[in-house]
Enzyme design. Structure first.
Site, PDB file in Angstrom:
ATOM      1  CG  HIS A   1      -8.670  36.765  55.627  1.00  0.00           C
ATOM      2  ND1 HIS A   1      -7.772  36.166  54.780  1.00  0.00           N
ATOM      3  CD2 HIS A   1      -9.298  35.756  56.269  1.00  0.00           C
ATOM      4  CE1 HIS A   1      -7.874  34.850  54.901  1.00  0.00           C
ATOM      5  NE2 HIS A   1      -8.794  34.583  55.800  1.00  0.00           N
TER       6      HIS A   1
ATOM      7  CD  GLU B   1      -7.227  34.794  59.163  1.00  0.00           C
ATOM      8  OE1 GLU B   1      -8.439  34.595  59.282  1.00  0.00           O
ATOM      9  OE2 GLU B   1      -6.466  33.964  58.660  1.00  0.00           O
TER      10      GLU B   1
ATOM     11  CG  HIS C   1     -13.757  33.815  56.832  1.00  0.00           C
ATOM     12  ND1 HIS C   1     -13.275  33.795  58.109  1.00  0.00           N
ATOM     13  CD2 HIS C   1     -12.723  33.409  56.038  1.00  0.00           C
ATOM     14  CE1 HIS C   1     -12.007  33.377  58.099  1.00  0.00           C
ATOM     15  NE2 HIS C   1     -11.646  33.134  56.860  1.00  0.00           N
TER      16      HIS C   1
HETATM   17  C1  BGC Z   1      -8.999  30.144  57.438  1.00  0.00           C
HETATM   18  C2  BGC Z   1      -8.731  29.118  56.364  1.00  0.00           C
HETATM   19  C3  BGC Z   1      -9.531  29.505  55.146  1.00  0.00           C
HETATM   20  C4  BGC Z   1      -9.121  30.885  54.704  1.00  0.00           C
HETATM   21  C5  BGC Z   1      -9.973  31.353  53.560  1.00  0.00           C
HETATM   22  C6  BGC Z   1      -8.574  31.485  56.915  1.00  0.00           C
HETATM   23  O1  BGC Z   1      -8.892  32.458  57.848  1.00  0.00           O
HETATM   24  O2  BGC Z   1      -8.314  29.859  58.622  1.00  0.00           O
HETATM   25  O3  BGC Z   1      -9.075  27.826  56.800  1.00  0.00           O
HETATM   26  O4  BGC Z   1      -9.374  28.591  54.121  1.00  0.00           O
HETATM   27  O5  BGC Z   1      -9.286  31.780  55.737  1.00  0.00           O
HETATM   28  O6  BGC Z   1      -9.232  31.749  52.513  1.00  0.00           O
END
Ligand code: BGC
Length: 379
Positions: free
Chosen positions: A207, A344, A133
């Site tokens: 998210h 997402e 991310h």
């Molecule tokens: C991911 C998860 C991750 C989470 C973070 C999601 O987009 O797929 O693996 O732990 O984001 O909170």
């Protein structure tokens, strides 16, 4: 009789003020200051159907999203905190815009046009380091510039951010804009735009963690889900796609027909144990780049529905496997295992290292444009 007249008059005033609000651009209100003293503002978008979305300039985070149920009772259907300090302290990306690259990049490294770029390895699933991310300080942790907008029957807020050349290891000055609209059809529309002065991977997503019963009201396992995807991208023990695009047929990831999230979430299939539940990228059947329905969620007790449409080729369905009761949300309730889910819309995880996946590379002179719509209703 007098009481009734008073009630009617009050209702008329309320309806008028909602309409008046909906017909103007939302104004910023102070939401506090970050630890380093930067002021943060909040914008409130409303429609006449009782939907209200609040978003702040820190991380372009959606702070709350009030939606009526089948009886008209309103609940906030997104997980999150009350204060800015809590978001700064520890947030699993509650309600945020994720970037420059959403999801994982293997080993925190990719090569592009003959150069190798190194990113922060801020995540280690299965003991394997990767960049998740956007790295240590992704777009969810920066303060965006914002302006309120008025559309035709809608209210909006546009967030802008300049991610400088080299920020978090990524090449190129990336100019990003993300616009949230709320309209009278109870659609929360998210429009992404980006330009760059050097080739760079870009993968922007929203998210939000949803619970259509209302945040803080338990798990989401009774929600039914349908995803318009015949394939998914299986992962290895480091949660990195292997490169395969595998049929969902006969697996716990087959959501082509609606069924509850809980139905097979604890399946012992390898992919489900690797993900700790659902945490997978689905290859949407629509690969045309035009807006199409991707997922539909229904929560039987409240009757609330959520339809997600997107121009993106993939969608990550994550069912909150890493929530474990450590974090308490805005109404003081603990967020336990699987108390929220994310859908997402995105390009595929680790696509900078997979030439077989749709390209996530943005080049100078091109404009990235993507749209995702979250439509709320009841049935
Ligand atoms: C991911 C998860 C991750 C989470 C973070 C999601 O987009 O797929 O693996 O732990 O984001 O909170």
């Amino acid at each position: 009789m007098i009481l009734n007249q008073t009630a009617a008059a009050l209702a008329a005033v309320a309806a008028f003020s909602t309409l008046a609000m909906a017909s103007s651009a939302p104004a910023p209100e102070p939401f506090g200051r970050t630890a380093d003293g930067t002021p943060v503002e909040v914008y409130t978008l409303t429609n006449s159907r009782g939907v209200k979305l609040r978003a702040m300039t820190y991380g372009a985070i959606v702070l709350s999203l009030d939606v009526p149920d089948k009886k008209g009772a309103v609940a906030d259907v997104t997980l999150g905190y009350k204060t800015l300090a809590e978001y700064e302290k520890a947030s699993p990306y509650f309600g945020a815009i994720v970037g420059r690259f959403g999801n994982r990049i293997a080993g925190g490294q990719f090569s592009l046009d003959g150069s190798t770029y190194k990113l922060a390895n801020n995540n280690t699933p299965g003991g394997k380091p990767c960049s998740l991310h956007g790295g240590n300080k992704g777009f969810d942790k920066v303060v965006w510039k914002a302006e309120g907008l008025k559309g035709d029957g809608s209210q909006g807020v546009r967030f802008r951010y300049l991610s400088k050349d080299g920020e978090e290891g990524y090449p190129g000055n990336l100019q990003v804009s993300v616009t949230y609209w709320l309209n009278e059809n109870s659609e929360w529309r998210v429009e992404y735009e980006a330009t760059t002065d050097k080739a760079t991977p870009v993968n922007l997503t929203q998210h939000a963690y949803f619970n259509l019963k209302g945040e803080g009201s338990g798990d989401i396992l009774g929600h039914t889900l349908q995803i318009a995807a015949s394939k998914f991208t299986p992962v290895n023990e480091g949660m990195i796609p292997t490169g395969e695009m595998r049929s969902v047929e006969g697996t716990a990831l087959d959501f082509r027909n609606a069924r509850t999230v809980g139905d097979r979430v604890n399946s012992k299939e390898e992919q489900m144990t690797l993900g700790g539940g659902y945490d997978h990228n689905f290859v949407l059947d629509n690969q045309s780049g035009s807006l199409a329905s991707a997922a539909f969620v229904f929560e039987p007790a409240s009757g609330r529905t959520l339809e997600v449409s997107t121009t993106e080729p993939g969608i990550q369905f994550y069912c909150g496997n890493f929530l474990d009761g450590t974090l308490s949300g805005k109404s003081g309730k603990k967020y336990e295992h699987r108390n929220g889910f994310c859908l997402e819309s995105q390009h595929f995880p680790d696509s900078p290292n997979h030439s077989e996946f749709p390209s996530s590379i943005l080049r100078p002179g091109k404009t990235l444009r993507n749209t995702t719509v979250f439509k709320f209703g009841v049935k």
